[in-house]
Design a protein around this motif. Structure first.
Motif, PDB file in Angstrom:
ATOM      1  N   HIS A  64       0.832  -1.199   0.000  1.00 32.81           N
ATOM      2  CA  HIS A  64       0.000   0.000   0.000  1.00 32.81           C
ATOM      3  C   HIS A  64       0.874   1.259   0.000  1.00 32.81           C
ATOM      4  O   HIS A  64       1.778   1.363  -0.823  1.00 32.81           O
ATOM      5  N   HIS A  70      -2.346  11.958   5.330  1.00 32.24           N
ATOM      6  CA  HIS A  70      -3.740  12.396   5.532  1.00 32.24           C
ATOM      7  C   HIS A  70      -4.441  11.424   6.464  1.00 32.24           C
ATOM      8  O   HIS A  70      -3.885  10.397   6.834  1.00 32.24           O
ATOM      9  N   ASP A 118      -6.318   3.984   5.865  1.00 31.31           N
ATOM     10  CA  ASP A 118      -5.292   3.206   5.148  1.00 31.31           C
ATOM     11  C   ASP A 118      -3.942   3.925   5.127  1.00 31.31           C
ATOM     12  O   ASP A 118      -2.970   3.398   4.578  1.00 31.31           O
ATOM     13  N   HIS A 119      -3.881   5.113   5.747  1.00 25.31           N
ATOM     14  CA  HIS A 119      -2.612   5.861   5.834  1.00 25.31           C
ATOM     15  C   HIS A 119      -2.194   6.086   7.289  1.00 25.31           C
ATOM     16  O   HIS A 119      -1.027   5.979   7.622  1.00 25.31           O
ATOM     17  N   ASP A 171      -2.004  10.420  -1.228  1.00 23.56           N
ATOM     18  CA  ASP A 171      -3.050  10.093  -2.210  1.00 23.56           C
ATOM     19  C   ASP A 171      -3.399  11.381  -2.946  1.00 23.56           C
ATOM     20  O   ASP A 171      -3.741  12.388  -2.323  1.00 23.56           O
ATOM     21  N   HIS A 225       0.360   2.092  -3.560  1.00 24.36           N
ATOM     22  CA  HIS A 225      -1.100   2.278  -3.488  1.00 24.36           C
ATOM     23  C   HIS A 225      -1.803   1.599  -4.670  1.00 24.36           C
ATOM     24  O   HIS A 225      -2.626   2.184  -5.343  1.00 24.36           O
TER      25      HIS A 225
HETATM   26 ZN   LIG Z   1      -5.259   5.758   0.369  1.00 26.70          ZN
END
Ligand SMILES: [Zn+2]
Length: 263
Positions: free
Chosen positions: A30, A73, A77-78, A175, A225
Motif C-alpha cells: 500500500h 492524511h 489506510d494511511h 493520495d 497504493h
Molecule cells: Zn489511500
C-alpha cells in the motif's frame, strides 16, 4: 595549483564519506514505507503495516526504533498503525497541524504530536541535523470516519518531501491526482525518488503517475497504493508503458512487498 586541488579534495573527504552512507527504504505494501538514513534516523511513512498485502500483520510491533512517523492524511489506510507504533517507540508525528490534532483525538500521545514536528503545506520542518521534511499539496480528502460515525475533520491531505543531507530527496505523493502543483515541486527540488500512487479509483492511475513523473522530473518512480484491494487496478507494468509512451525521462523501479532497497 596541484597542491590547492589536493587540499580541496582533502576538505571534501568527510562529506564524501557521509554521502557514501546508505539510505534504506522498505516497502510494506500500500502506501507504507520505512526509511532509514545513514545517520540512523528511522521514519515510518503512512504506516499501515497490517494492510491486507503485508506478509507480516504483526510488523508494527516488531519495529525496534522509529523516530518519526509521517502521515499524509487522515484516512485509515494511511494512519494505519501509527498510534500503536508511537505509543511503543515514542515516535514523533510529522504532518499537517490539523491532522496532528485529529490524531491526538485518536490516541496519538500529544507530547509526540506538537508543533515542533507538525506544520502545514509549504513548510519545511527540520527533524534533526540530517533530515528535513517539506509538506506539499495533494489533491484528495482527509476526513476521519470510524464505525459509521459522521466524518470528522482531519486537515488537508498532503504529500511529503523527505530530504536526507548528503543523500536522496524522496517525494511520497500521499493520495492525489496529478496536479499542476507538481511542476513547482520539481522546479523547487531535485526529486531522486517519487513514491507515486498508481492504483486509480481513489487516486491517479498509471497514466496520471506518468504525467506526474514528467512534471516533477523525478529520476526514479517507485509505484505504490495499488493491488491492495480489487478496486486499485493500476499496475507497475501499466506505469512503465505509460512512461515509455509519453517519453518521460524517469526510471520505474517497482519494489516487492517486504523488500528493502538502498537508495
Ligand atoms: Zn489511500
Amino acid at each position: 595549483m596541484k597542491r590547492l586541488a589536493i587540499l580541496a579534495l582533502a576538505a571534501a573527504l568527510p562529506l564524501a564519506a557521509h554521502a557514501a552512507g546508505k539510505t534504506e527504504l522498505t516497502w510494506y505494501g500500500h502506501a507504507a514505507f520505512v526509511l532509514k538514513t545513514p545517520g540512523g534516523t528511522v521514519l515510518a511513512i503512512d504506516p499501515w503495516l497490517s494492510n491486507p498485502t503485508s506478509p507480516d500483520k504483526e510488523a508494527a510491533g516488531k519495529l525496534e526504533k522509529v523516530d518519526f512517523i509521517i502521515v499524509t492524511h487522515a484516512h485509515a489506510d494511511h494512519v494505519g498503525d501509527a498510534v500503536a507504533i508511537a505509543k511503543r517507540t515514542g515516535a514523533k508525528l510529522v504532518g499537517g497541524f490539523d491532522l496532528a490534532n485529529a490524531l491526538i483525538q485518536e490516541g496519538y500521545p500529544k507530547e509526540q504530536a506538537t508543533a515542533m514536528t507538525s506544520g502545514n503545506i509549504g513548510g519545511t520542518i527540520a527533524l534533526n541535523d540530517e533530515v528535513s521534511v517539506t509538506i506539499v499539496p495533494a489533491s484528495h480528502s482527509s476526513g476521519i470516519r470510524k464505525d459509521g460515525a459522521p466524518v470528522s475533520y482531519g486537515g488537508n491531505p498532503t504529500g511529503a518531501l523527505i530530504h536526507v543531507k548528503g543523500g536522496p530527496t524522496v517525494y511520497h505523493t500521499g493520495d492525489t491526482d496529478v496536479t499542476s502543483d507538481m511542476k513547482l515541486v520539481g522546479d523547487r527540488w531535485r526529486i531522486d525518488y517519487m513514491l507515486a500512487c498508481i492504483g486509480g479509483h481513489f487516486t491517479m492511475d498509471p497514466q496520471g503517475a506518468a504525467t506526474a513523473a514528467q512534471l516533477t522530473r523525478a529520476k526514479t518512480v517507485i509505484p505504490m497504493h495499488y493491488g491492495t484491494f480489487p478496486l486499485l487496478k493500476g499496475t507497475p507494468d501499466a506505469l512503465e508503458k505509460a512512461i515509455k509512451t509519453a517519453r518521460v525521462n524517469a526510471k520505474v523501479a517497482a519494489m516487492k512487498i517486504g523488500e528493502t532497497r538502498t537508495l
